[in-house]
Motif scaffolding. Sequence first.
Motif, PDB file in Angstrom:
ATOM      1  N   THR A 278      -0.132  11.052  -6.316  1.00 38.02           N
ATOM      2  CA  THR A 278       0.756  10.164  -5.558  1.00 38.02           C
ATOM      3  C   THR A 278       1.413  11.023  -4.481  1.00 38.02           C
ATOM      4  O   THR A 278       2.132  11.960  -4.785  1.00 38.02           O
ATOM      5  N   ASP A 279       1.124  10.696  -3.257  1.00 32.43           N
ATOM      6  CA  ASP A 279       1.675  11.442  -2.127  1.00 32.43           C
ATOM      7  C   ASP A 279       2.145  10.426  -1.096  1.00 32.43           C
ATOM      8  O   ASP A 279       1.430  10.080  -0.151  1.00 32.43           O
ATOM      9  N   GLY A 280       3.350   9.912  -1.329  1.00 34.70           N
ATOM     10  CA  GLY A 280       3.938   8.942  -0.420  1.00 34.70           C
ATOM     11  C   GLY A 280       5.302   9.426   0.026  1.00 34.70           C
ATOM     12  O   GLY A 280       5.486  10.600   0.334  1.00 34.70           O
ATOM     13  N   LEU A 281       6.262   8.526   0.062  1.00 33.47           N
ATOM     14  CA  LEU A 281       7.610   8.901   0.478  1.00 33.47           C
ATOM     15  C   LEU A 281       8.233   9.889  -0.497  1.00 33.47           C
ATOM     16  O   LEU A 281       8.166   9.706  -1.715  1.00 33.47           O
ATOM     17  N   THR A 282       8.843  10.940   0.028  1.00 34.86           N
ATOM     18  CA  THR A 282       9.678  11.840  -0.763  1.00 34.86           C
ATOM     19  C   THR A 282      11.040  11.931  -0.088  1.00 34.86           C
ATOM     20  O   THR A 282      11.196  11.604   1.093  1.00 34.86           O
TER      21      THR A 282
ATOM     22  N   ALA B  19       0.833  -1.207   0.000  1.00 36.63           N
ATOM     23  CA  ALA B  19       0.000   0.000   0.000  1.00 36.63           C
ATOM     24  C   ALA B  19       0.866   1.255   0.000  1.00 36.63           C
ATOM     25  O   ALA B  19       0.595   2.217  -0.734  1.00 36.63           O
ATOM     26  N   GLN B  20       1.929   1.264   0.810  1.00 36.70           N
ATOM     27  CA  GLN B  20       2.836   2.415   0.839  1.00 36.70           C
ATOM     28  C   GLN B  20       3.583   2.553  -0.487  1.00 36.70           C
ATOM     29  O   GLN B  20       3.787   3.651  -0.999  1.00 36.70           O
ATOM     30  N   LEU B  21       3.976   1.422  -1.058  1.00 37.96           N
ATOM     31  CA  LEU B  21       4.658   1.420  -2.352  1.00 37.96           C
ATOM     32  C   LEU B  21       3.784   2.053  -3.423  1.00 37.96           C
ATOM     33  O   LEU B  21       4.249   2.888  -4.220  1.00 37.96           O
ATOM     34  N   LEU B  22       2.510   1.687  -3.460  1.00 39.14           N
ATOM     35  CA  LEU B  22       1.588   2.233  -4.454  1.00 39.14           C
ATOM     36  C   LEU B  22       1.430   3.739  -4.285  1.00 39.14           C
ATOM     37  O   LEU B  22       1.445   4.491  -5.271  1.00 39.14           O
TER      38      LEU B  22
END
Length: 702
Positions: free
Chosen positions: A490-494, A368-371
């Motif tokens: 897409t707003d996940g890891l930056t 889920a985090q990857l997506l």
Amino acid sequence: MRPPHKTAFRRGLATIAVAATATAIAIAGQLPASATDASTARNASAGASTGQPAAAPKLTNLAHLNWLLDSVPLLSGVPGHTTYNQASEPTATAPWVYANRNADGTFTHVGGGSITDAAKGYYSQGSFDADDISRSAVVYLRDWAQNHTASSKQHAYELLRELTYLQTSSGPNAGNVVLWQQHDGTLNPSAIPIEQPNPSDSAESFWLARTVWALGEGYAGFKSADPAFAQFLQQRMDLALGSLDHQSLAKYGTTEIANGVKVPGWMIVNSAGATSEAVLGLSAYVKAAPGDQAAATALARYAEGIDLMTSGGIGKWPFGAILPEENSPTFWHAWAGMEPAALSKAASVLNRSDYQKTAAIDTAQFTAQLLATGGPVNGWTPTPADQTQIAYGVDSRVEGLIAVADATNASGLAQLAGVQAAWYFGANPAGVPVYDPATGVCVDGINSDKTINHNCGAESSIHTELSMLALDAHPDVSRIATSLNRTTATDGLTVVEAESGTLKGSATIVTPPSAWTGSANWSGGKYVQAGAGDTITLTLPPLQGAHRILPIADLGNTSGSGTTQWTASAGARTTNLGSSANTTDAPQGIAPTTVYLQPQTLPGTAPDGTTTLTAHVGGAVNLDAVMVQPVVSHLGLAGTNTTRDVYVNGTDQRVRQHLSAAGPVTVQRFDRFGQSVGGPEMLGSHAAITVEAGGFTVVSSR
């Protein structure tokens, strides 16, 4: 698309190269761009004669993979290389490794490496390889079982005969497999450039693991349909397991240390990725041959090893992923990422609910985090450095999600599977469909700059069709996938590079000779070397919502000492986020380097509106970068008449999240294992939703 040197990738290359461009002559024919599998046309018009509503057309189309297949002579008199009915059936079938797209949309068969003998059509590697032969057999076996396609049964039979010809049947290397073969049947045990092991049948390998995969599914498929052939496949499985018993399985129960992390010591070629592909075959085989105790023991031991490779957890990198490489606790790659699918299949056969839980954590939390971070990029090293995306990585996620969803009735994972599979139909970084169900043609990948490699070789075609078979078998998942054709958010890891900050004191920027350390990447190819009293201030775009902060320092730095304190500033307000270690007692062990770039999650949370982070160094540190993780990450997808948003909670507390989308919307909550929490809710515009601890919430509209 595959790495041009597969063993080099497994040794730790941080990037997967785009499939080699054509330097070769056309050995075989060309595929018209309009080639269409007849079954697709039949399915599309099935309702016309019955008066019933037509079923959705099948997505599986093996036309391009069929075209990749070629006849290969089974040369007699080659020591240690025989196969089933070789004398009476002196030819078999293998797929060409690559297919380069021509300007007119047709394709040309291409082998691996460069042309070494134009007269013979020899390549420095070969025309065919065991990796693709084995996985092609799996595609046809599954199509035969699912769609009862007679031609697929025959293709599977021929591919398995060819694969077992490549398996060395006698001598000191019995059970191992030669990787490469020229189109005239000549084996090439020592390819150029050299791959390990060399010769390719001198030790266990990825291709031996994949041979076990195909043999296991092949035995299950032919057990009743052709008992004599199934018995032959069983004998070759025994041969393969006999070899593994003297290699990786002989080390069962041992452990290794990699940068201070204890890992199992009995993975095939030290890889959970390779081991997982063998486990897929062993799971199918043991289910079909429950009395084979040796195979059941091998399955149990390999599954145990995969289970032990899980890492991190809620809010802690890599967020519950099953890591692929024994020698690196800071490297995850999408390529060969079948670990959750394999562990789930093994859990079902072995009746191990604990293994099923590990697979669920990988799929529900990490995937889920990857997506939300942009999808299955080729490498988190540990930052999402290699942004290339290929069908192998996508298929691995789809198969893992569906396997766990089927085994545990986790409806949330089925939803994520549809979201991931939408990659094929346009919801990808390039924003265009990369698979055509009318022709069976896919692409070799999407490059990091969002351009497309329009070639369509065996590996890409294989894994695309494995995904399509899974979608056809799960219509609800298929409907989600085919309804979405673009990414809206897409707003996940930056990542914020340490060298981009304002440095005060003696802090300096260092550029190492190579960004790749052997098991990870220095993010951006640089780091900051700082000492006691130095500060590093990083500028952020104003954060929307609360965020977790994960600094990355070289914890293996023997000159490091002390800790670094972190603060976040939002206007005049300063928030203390806690400290990160500058070094740790992390023995190198089997890791290729002492450099240990492990992200650390700070205990505090950067508040909404944060614009700067400041590192207050105490001691000595080599600071690489900072990963910024929203407390609630967000993936948005849309289609012609629908939207679907996934909100992922990176903490162990429930979180309320406000929606900006217009209503009405359907909201479904899922826990950290992908299980539904309550029923679907209908909400209006600008509503607030709940995202479960470590779980995710799906918001959809029509």
